[in-house]
Design an enzyme around this catalytic site. Structure first.
Site, PDB file in Angstrom:
ATOM      1  N   HIS A 116      14.366 -12.603  -0.841  1.00  0.00           N
ATOM      2  CA  HIS A 116      14.332 -11.302  -2.780  1.00  0.00           C
ATOM      3  C   HIS A 116      14.632 -12.292  -3.925  1.00  0.00           C
ATOM      4  O   HIS A 116      15.334 -12.930  -5.071  1.00  0.00           O
ATOM      5  CB  HIS A 116      15.273 -10.250  -2.909  1.00  0.00           C
ATOM      6  CG  HIS A 116      13.758  -9.467  -3.876  1.00  0.00           C
ATOM      7  ND1 HIS A 116      15.088  -8.745  -4.369  1.00  0.00           N
ATOM      8  CD2 HIS A 116      13.061  -8.911  -4.587  1.00  0.00           C
ATOM      9  CE1 HIS A 116      13.800  -8.014  -5.554  1.00  0.00           C
ATOM     10  NE2 HIS A 116      12.964  -8.205  -5.435  1.00  0.00           N
ATOM     11  N   CYS A 130      15.426  -6.986 -12.465  1.00  0.00           N
ATOM     12  CA  CYS A 130      16.722  -7.845 -13.423  1.00  0.00           C
ATOM     13  C   CYS A 130      16.187  -9.148 -13.733  1.00  0.00           C
ATOM     14  O   CYS A 130      17.158 -10.070 -14.052  1.00  0.00           O
ATOM     15  CB  CYS A 130      17.990  -8.128 -12.275  1.00  0.00           C
ATOM     16  SG  CYS A 130      18.833  -6.297 -12.239  1.00  0.00           S
ATOM     17  N   TYR A 150       2.943   4.276  -4.067  1.00  0.00           N
ATOM     18  CA  TYR A 150       3.441   3.257  -4.933  1.00  0.00           C
ATOM     19  C   TYR A 150       4.116   1.714  -3.762  1.00  0.00           C
ATOM     20  O   TYR A 150       5.319   1.983  -3.252  1.00  0.00           O
ATOM     21  CB  TYR A 150       4.660   4.071  -5.503  1.00  0.00           C
ATOM     22  CG  TYR A 150       4.769   3.148  -7.105  1.00  0.00           C
ATOM     23  CD1 TYR A 150       4.134   3.647  -8.040  1.00  0.00           C
ATOM     24  CD2 TYR A 150       5.231   2.471  -6.950  1.00  0.00           C
ATOM     25  CE1 TYR A 150       3.577   3.194  -9.418  1.00  0.00           C
ATOM     26  CE2 TYR A 150       5.896   1.709  -8.495  1.00  0.00           C
ATOM     27  CZ  TYR A 150       4.554   2.192  -9.339  1.00  0.00           C
ATOM     28  OH  TYR A 150       4.760   1.438 -10.319  1.00  0.00           O
ATOM     29  N   SER A 185      15.902  -5.737  -8.000  1.00  0.00           N
ATOM     30  CA  SER A 185      14.462  -5.312  -8.302  1.00  0.00           C
ATOM     31  C   SER A 185      14.934  -5.091 -10.476  1.00  0.00           C
ATOM     32  O   SER A 185      16.087  -4.726 -11.121  1.00  0.00           O
ATOM     33  CB  SER A 185      13.940  -3.995  -7.890  1.00  0.00           C
ATOM     34  OG  SER A 185      14.174  -4.288  -6.857  1.00  0.00           O
ATOM     35  N   ARG A 211      10.323   2.588  -5.133  1.00  0.00           N
ATOM     36  CA  ARG A 211      10.292   2.911  -3.709  1.00  0.00           C
ATOM     37  C   ARG A 211      11.737   4.160  -4.213  1.00  0.00           C
ATOM     38  O   ARG A 211      12.621   4.341  -4.817  1.00  0.00           O
ATOM     39  CB  ARG A 211      11.027   1.547  -3.923  1.00  0.00           C
ATOM     40  CG  ARG A 211      10.625   0.263  -3.304  1.00  0.00           C
ATOM     41  CD  ARG A 211      11.269  -0.733  -2.610  1.00  0.00           C
ATOM     42  NE  ARG A 211      12.182  -1.418  -4.394  1.00  0.00           N
ATOM     43  CZ  ARG A 211      13.485  -1.077  -4.306  1.00  0.00           C
ATOM     44  NH1 ARG A 211      13.542  -0.429  -3.434  1.00  0.00           N
ATOM     45  NH2 ARG A 211      13.414  -1.473  -5.896  1.00  0.00           N
ATOM     46  N   ASP A 216       9.159 -13.153  -6.589  1.00  0.00           N
ATOM     47  CA  ASP A 216       9.729 -11.865  -6.580  1.00  0.00           C
ATOM     48  C   ASP A 216       9.759 -12.232  -4.778  1.00  0.00           C
ATOM     49  O   ASP A 216      11.091 -11.951  -4.431  1.00  0.00           O
ATOM     50  CB  ASP A 216       8.037 -10.750  -6.260  1.00  0.00           C
ATOM     51  CG  ASP A 216       9.327  -9.748  -5.906  1.00  0.00           C
ATOM     52  OD1 ASP A 216      10.454  -8.997  -6.441  1.00  0.00           O
ATOM     53  OD2 ASP A 216       8.951  -9.256  -4.951  1.00  0.00           O
ATOM     54  N   ARG A 226       4.174  -1.064 -13.522  1.00  0.00           N
ATOM     55  CA  ARG A 226       3.365  -2.598 -12.959  1.00  0.00           C
ATOM     56  C   ARG A 226       2.717  -2.850 -13.559  1.00  0.00           C
ATOM     57  O   ARG A 226       1.731  -1.544 -13.689  1.00  0.00           O
ATOM     58  CB  ARG A 226       3.843  -2.048 -11.688  1.00  0.00           C
ATOM     59  CG  ARG A 226       5.251  -1.251 -11.669  1.00  0.00           C
ATOM     60  CD  ARG A 226       6.225  -2.528 -10.815  1.00  0.00           C
ATOM     61  NE  ARG A 226       7.793  -2.427 -10.771  1.00  0.00           N
ATOM     62  CZ  ARG A 226       8.791  -3.274 -10.295  1.00  0.00           C
ATOM     63  NH1 ARG A 226       8.080  -4.974  -9.753  1.00  0.00           N
ATOM     64  NH2 ARG A 226       9.644  -3.121  -9.914  1.00  0.00           N
ATOM     65  N   LYS A 268       7.482  -6.208   0.527  1.00  0.00           N
ATOM     66  CA  LYS A 268       8.734  -5.963   0.608  1.00  0.00           C
ATOM     67  C   LYS A 268       8.851  -5.508   2.491  1.00  0.00           C
ATOM     68  O   LYS A 268      10.031  -6.004   3.141  1.00  0.00           O
ATOM     69  CB  LYS A 268       9.903  -4.355  -0.329  1.00  0.00           C
ATOM     70  CG  LYS A 268      10.155  -5.329  -1.431  1.00  0.00           C
ATOM     71  CD  LYS A 268      10.431  -5.817  -1.726  1.00  0.00           C
ATOM     72  CE  LYS A 268      10.060  -7.080  -3.141  1.00  0.00           C
ATOM     73  NZ  LYS A 268      10.487  -6.480  -4.501  1.00  0.00           N
TER      74      LYS A 268
END
Ligand code: GTP
Ligand code: SPV
Ligand code: MN
Length: 597
Positions: free
Chosen positions: A227, A251, A198, A249, A70, A278, A367, A207
């Site tokens: 989130h 974590c 992406y 993100s 991002r 998520d 990912r 998101k």
């Protein structure tokens, strides 16, 4: 007529007139359609086949090397009033924004197919779910959206029934980092994204819709778009309690959502159920509890660090029907990333011969995209239209120092302050946020679609008579010792901390009060079978008065940046903590930890 819904047809016509694709394809979401897309991408090189014997129907996508995460600087919220976006967001006037990005969309799909992707965020029959249409010229995005959402005919039917949908327009454009925007128009329920293929920049249901537009809708409709992972913890009495946790993100959400409990726990009959990894949409039920759904149907998870030791459930689900993005490849065509195992890969994420001099073989933000139901711990409750009741909300960040392993908020207001005060070290999930610790309230800094001052007020507003709100906690799996190593083993052993939280929920464990929150007594933590370094436990729970006074001063400054929109109740709560810290020369929660050594 492609759809029963006039407004939808009209929008698609307008978009096609502007972008001028060669073909328009309405996606039905079928298996045959997916196969066709994959075959085309194998042909064009958008996808590379991985070892089909060991990893059936697994493919690798290599993104443009300048398009790997991002980009927050180019992500904007376009509200008519700048203050509504708040200092936490980049803002642009909606007319100016449309003009700017429409110029980029002009003719951008010439020679390409325009895909019309109807999707539903959440179970198709759930009153909590919301739908959208993503228009994109990227077959990779279509394939990912099919895995990540309920995509196709059934979603279109719901949209036609409801008559409304989020308009989400996307083009990969020229992938020029200088000509890239991710724009949100919450007042128009619209998203426009140009110039990136992406993740969160391009899979617009994730998101952009489920968090930025979603949080703004949630505020006006009385719910929360967060989130957060959602995980069910089943105890030996077969009672399942659900926990929602917000970590920034990269974590640890995916990992906590599918953790495998330590052996002793398994023997006793503990089980973990994954509902989401998520995003979490929550709203109060008639009984005053918060009920949560996972709006997604798949995981777009971080590959590096995933291994048989750290996350065996993830490893199992990645053996088939998975799209990998920017991982490395072994000489026998298997996907590989740092932390997976001791092998040396043949090709790096850019397809070059692997050379350690070029940096990590897999991109740090590489990912996997995989159906949620492929996870061995997947919970059928993820399909429950009513959602699951949440007993605990957990906040957490990546903090090498200062922040103890776990603490509990005194009440909801303190919990909201804990969330609002969160901070974390930067990760590879965004390219442009520096390397330092930054404030990331509720892990929503990059994702809240409106002014954080209003957002904190919205959170506080749930504290009403009749509500049975979850308990709120804060964790830090990432505290380090003087030797630079993590003090806490993390992963499956995080179960020990979850158990303590649930004991607090049911009133089966005591706690030690400190100015910053309640800490566990060591006798209430199950440490059986755990080998910690000497002094690690003390270090994990150390609360340093001077450091915390500095931290609270920094938090106070940060909160002030929201000016008049910062709720007075939050300010008062902050004041209380500052004063308590001043009163107490050295907070003394350590009685217990001394007894542990
Ligand atoms: P996003 O998908 O970006 O929102 O990230 P996420 O919060 O789902 O993070 P994820 O679970 O994918 O973890 C990111 C990285 O942190 C991975 O490399 C993990 O291996 C690592 N990680 C996760 N949990 C732990 C933990 O308990 N301890 C340690 N040391 N590392 C962890
Ligand atoms: C995150 O960055 O928090 C993610 C990955 O979950 S992305 O979908 O790219 O936002
Ligand atoms: Mn995320």
């Amino acid at each position: 007529m492609p759809s029963q819904l006039e407004a939808l047809n009209r929008w698609i016509d307008d978009v096609a007139k502007r972008t001028r694709p060669d073909h328009v394809h309405w996606c039905d979401g079928s298996e045959a359609e997916y196969r066709q897309l994959v075959d085309e991408m194998l042909e064009t090189g958008d996808l590379v086949e991985l070892n089909q014997d060991t990893h059936p129907r697994c493919y690798l996508h290599r993104s443009d090397p300048k398009d790997v995460a991002r980009v927050e600087k180019l992500t904007v919220i376009c509200t008519s009033n700048r203050e509504d976006a708040g200092p936490n967001n980049n803002w642009m006037d909606p007319d100016e924004a449309h003009a700017k990005i429409d110029a980029l969309f002009d003719g951008c799909m010439q020679g390409r197919t325009m895909y019309v992707v109807p999707y539903c965020m959440g179970p198709l029959g759930s009153p909590l779910s919301r739908c959208g249409i993503e228009v994109t010229d990227s077959p990779y995005v279509v394939a990912n959206m099919r895995i990540m959402t309920r995509m196709g005919t059934a979603a279109l039917e719901r949209i036609e029934r409801e008559g409304t949908f989020i308009k989400a327009l996307h083009s990969i454009g020229e992938l020029d980092p200088e000509r890239r925007w991710i724009m949100h128009f919450p007042e128009e329920l619209a998203i426009k994204s140009y110039g990136s293929g992406y993740g969160g920049n391009a899979l617009l249901g994730k998101k952009c819709h489920a968090l930025r537009i979603g949080s703004s809708q949630a505020r006006s409709e009385g719910w929360l778009a967060e989130h957060m992972l959602i995980v069910g913890i089943e105890n030996p009495r077969h009672e399942i309690r659900y926990v929602a946790a917000a970590f920034p993100s990269a974590c640890g959400k995916t990992n906590l959502a599918m953790l495998i409990p330590p052996e002793g726990y398994q023997r006793d009959g503990w089980k973990v159920w994954t509902v989401g990894d998520d995003i979490c949409w929550m709203r109060p039920g008639k009984d005053g509890r918060l009920y949560a759904i996972n709006p997604e149907a798949g995981y777009f998870g971080v590959a590096p660090g995933t291994s048989a030791r750290t996350n065996p459930n993830a490893l199992a689900m990645l053996q088939h029907d998975t799209i990998f993005t920017n991982v490395a490849v072994t000489d026998n065509g298997q996907p590989w990333w740092e932390g997976l195992d001791q092998r040396t890969p043949a090709k790096d994420w850019q397809g070059r011969d692997h050379d350690p001099a070029n940096g990590p073989a897999a991109h740090p933000n590489s990912r996997f995209t995989v159906r949620a139901s492929q996870c061995p711990s997947w919970s059928p409750e993820a399909e429950n239209d009513q959602g699951v009741p949440i007993d605990a909300i957990v906040f957490g960040g990546r903090r090498r120092s200062l922040v103890p392993l776990v603490m509990e908020a005194r009440d909801w207001t303190h919990g909201v302050l804990m969330g609002a005060s969160m901070a974390s070290e930067a990760t590879a999930a965004a390219t442009d946020v520096g390397h330092n610790v930054r404030r990331d309230p509720m892990a929503m800094k990059p994702f809240c679609g409106y002014n954080f001052g209003d957002y904190f007020a919205h959170w506080l507003s749930f504290d009403q008579p009749g509500m049975k709100l979850p308990k709120v906690f804060h964790v830090n799996w990432f505290r380090k010792g003087d030797d630079g190593r993590f003090l806490w083993p993390g992963f499956g052993d995080n179960m020990r901390v979850l158990e303590w939280m649930l004991k607090r929920v049911t009133g089966e464990a005591d706690a030690i009060e400190t100015p910053i929150g309640h800490l566990p007594r060591v006798e209430d933590l199950n440490l059986d079978g755990l080998e910690l370094a000497d002094g690690a436990l003390e270090a994990l729970f150390r609360v340093d008065g001077a450091e915390w006074r500095d931290e609270q001063a920094a938090i106070g400054k940060y909160l002030e940046s929201y000016g008049a929109r910062l709720p007075a109740a939050l300010k008062a709560e902050h004041r209380r903590i500052v004063e308590a810290l001043e009163d107490e020369a050295e907070p003394a929660p350590l009685r217990v930890h001394a007894s542990a050594s």
